[in-house]
Scaffold this motif. Structure first.
Motif, PDB file in Angstrom:
ATOM      1  N   GLU A 125       0.827  -1.199   0.000  1.00  0.00           N
ATOM      2  CA  GLU A 125       0.000   0.000   0.000  1.00  0.00           C
ATOM      3  C   GLU A 125       0.867   1.257   0.000  1.00  0.00           C
ATOM      4  O   GLU A 125       0.578   2.229  -0.698  1.00  0.00           O
ATOM      5  CB  GLU A 125      -0.929   0.007   1.210  1.00  0.00           C
ATOM      6  N   SER A 128       2.326   1.736  -3.512  1.00  0.00           N
ATOM      7  CA  SER A 128       1.323   2.192  -4.487  1.00  0.00           C
ATOM      8  C   SER A 128       1.108   3.701  -4.364  1.00  0.00           C
ATOM      9  O   SER A 128       0.898   4.386  -5.365  1.00  0.00           O
ATOM     10  CB  SER A 128      -0.001   1.447  -4.278  1.00  0.00           C
ATOM     11  N   TYR A 144      -1.451  -0.071  -8.621  1.00  0.00           N
ATOM     12  CA  TYR A 144      -1.221  -1.386  -8.009  1.00  0.00           C
ATOM     13  C   TYR A 144      -0.564  -2.352  -8.988  1.00  0.00           C
ATOM     14  O   TYR A 144       0.253  -3.189  -8.585  1.00  0.00           O
ATOM     15  CB  TYR A 144      -2.531  -1.964  -7.469  1.00  0.00           C
ATOM     16  N   THR A 147       2.974  -1.387  -8.911  1.00  0.00           N
ATOM     17  CA  THR A 147       3.576  -1.867  -7.668  1.00  0.00           C
ATOM     18  C   THR A 147       3.956  -3.345  -7.769  1.00  0.00           C
ATOM     19  O   THR A 147       5.064  -3.748  -7.383  1.00  0.00           O
ATOM     20  CB  THR A 147       2.596  -1.666  -6.492  1.00  0.00           C
ATOM     21  N   GLY A 201      -3.928  -5.574 -10.646  1.00  0.00           N
ATOM     22  CA  GLY A 201      -4.058  -4.355  -9.846  1.00  0.00           C
ATOM     23  C   GLY A 201      -5.397  -4.193  -9.140  1.00  0.00           C
ATOM     24  O   GLY A 201      -5.443  -3.988  -7.920  1.00  0.00           O
ATOM     25  N   LEU A 204      -5.710  -6.654  -6.296  1.00  0.00           N
ATOM     26  CA  LEU A 204      -4.862  -6.302  -5.161  1.00  0.00           C
ATOM     27  C   LEU A 204      -5.470  -5.147  -4.376  1.00  0.00           C
ATOM     28  O   LEU A 204      -5.469  -5.163  -3.143  1.00  0.00           O
ATOM     29  CB  LEU A 204      -3.458  -5.916  -5.639  1.00  0.00           C
ATOM     30  N   GLU A 205      -6.032  -4.165  -5.080  1.00  0.00           N
ATOM     31  CA  GLU A 205      -6.649  -3.027  -4.405  1.00  0.00           C
ATOM     32  C   GLU A 205      -7.817  -3.488  -3.528  1.00  0.00           C
ATOM     33  O   GLU A 205      -7.959  -3.057  -2.377  1.00  0.00           O
ATOM     34  CB  GLU A 205      -7.135  -1.998  -5.429  1.00  0.00           C
TER      35      GLU A 205
END
Length: 304
Positions: A125, A128, A144, A147, A201, A204-205
């Motif tokens: 986090e 990102s 993300y 990242t 992404g 993951l978010e």
């Protein structure tokens, strides 16, 4: 944190790294730290609580060092970001967290795995958010994915590098691997934006949103922490330590705290206490201060 509790945490970290979390017994911890069972349970309700304390200290130490690299530098400086990323890996190695992670991930214990995952979630986090600092608002929908790509490139280069370089001293450094990966990301990000390309992404978010457990402290929380910290300082505490503590209390007590000043003072505050018996508390307070300043910055950006 008193010296006895710190002694227990250090003993646990040593045993968890050497024997594995599951194989380490409470009696092992008592023998290693030379304390009674009652003393242990006065500090921790279980081995897992002690593990959480170990990870929290590592996370807070990494956060402090990351902030240190930003003093006097611009947020979009990629050299600063590369140094910050390498700091995460350096703290993990210095505090011997890697073998602890390995033993837990192979333990089959879901709760323990979740504890370690929380540690990694915080770093994902954080990175990102730094993607936006470095590459601008245009990367926000793809931060993300960026990242994941960046961490993946760095970790694989370090892993393969350790296999192909016999002497450890010749292995790629985390800083060099981070710089290299960021140079490659410079070419990848325009393509992500142009093609509106997302893969893992969004997943993951959602995962981070559903599983993150850290709460940004309130202004009143920080004031209470600082006042309690100030009250417990010894009469022999150096003047500069007291001045930085009082400055933070004054700023946070103001109706309109000057966060651009607070961020710098928080580093000075941490720096003056870093070699004292109050280092752990100072790290925790400084980290909380930076969480608030970052949150206020994000709120200000959202209102533009």
């Amino acid at each position: 944190m008193n010296n006895r509790k710190r002694q227990v945490i250090l003993a646990c970290a040593k045993l968890f790294a050497e024997k594995g979390f599951i194989s380490t017994s409470i009696q092992d911890i008592l023998d290693e730290s030379h304390i009674s069972k009652g003393t242990f349970y006065n500090y921790f309700s279980s081995k897992q609580d002690c593990l959480i304390a170990i990870l929290d200290i590592g996370s807070e130490e990494a956060a402090i060092r990351k902030q240190e690299f930003l003093i006097g530098k611009d947020l979009d400086d990629k050299k600063v970001l590369a140094s910050q990323i390498s700091t995460i890996m350096q703290v993990n190695r210095e505090r011997n967290l890697l073998p602890i992670f390995e033993s837990i991930l192979h333990s089959g214990d879901k709760e323990l795995k979740k504890t370690v995952q929380q540690y990694h979630i915080r770093e994902m986090e954080w990175l990102s958010g730094r993607m936006i600092d470095v590459y601008g608002e245009k990367i926000r929908p793809y931060r993300y994915d960026a990242t994941i790509l960046l961490f993946g490139m760095i970790n694989q280069h370090l892993h393969i590098g350790s296999l192909t370089h016999a002497p450890e001293s010749e292995c790629p450094s985390p800083v060099d691997a981070s710089h290299y990966a960021l140079r490659q990301l410079d070419s990848i990000i325009p393509s992500l934006i142009k093609n509106k390309d997302s893969y893992l992404g969004p997943s993951l978010e959602r995962y981070i949103y559903a599983n993150k457990d850290h709460i940004i402290p309130s202004q009143s929380d920080i004031i209470d922490q600082l006042k309690g910290f100030r009250k417990n300082l010894e009469p022999t505490t150096p003047d500069d330590c007291i001045e930085f503590t009082d400055c933070l209390i004054e700023e946070f007590s103001s109706p309109n705290p000057r966060y651009y000043i607070i961020s710098t003072v928080a580093f000075k505050f941490y720096d003056t206490f870093r070699k004292s018996n109050h280092a752990s508390e100072a790290i925790a307070i400084a980290n909380g201060v930076w969480q608030i300043t970052r949150a206020r910055k994000d709120e200000a950006e959202a209102l533009k």
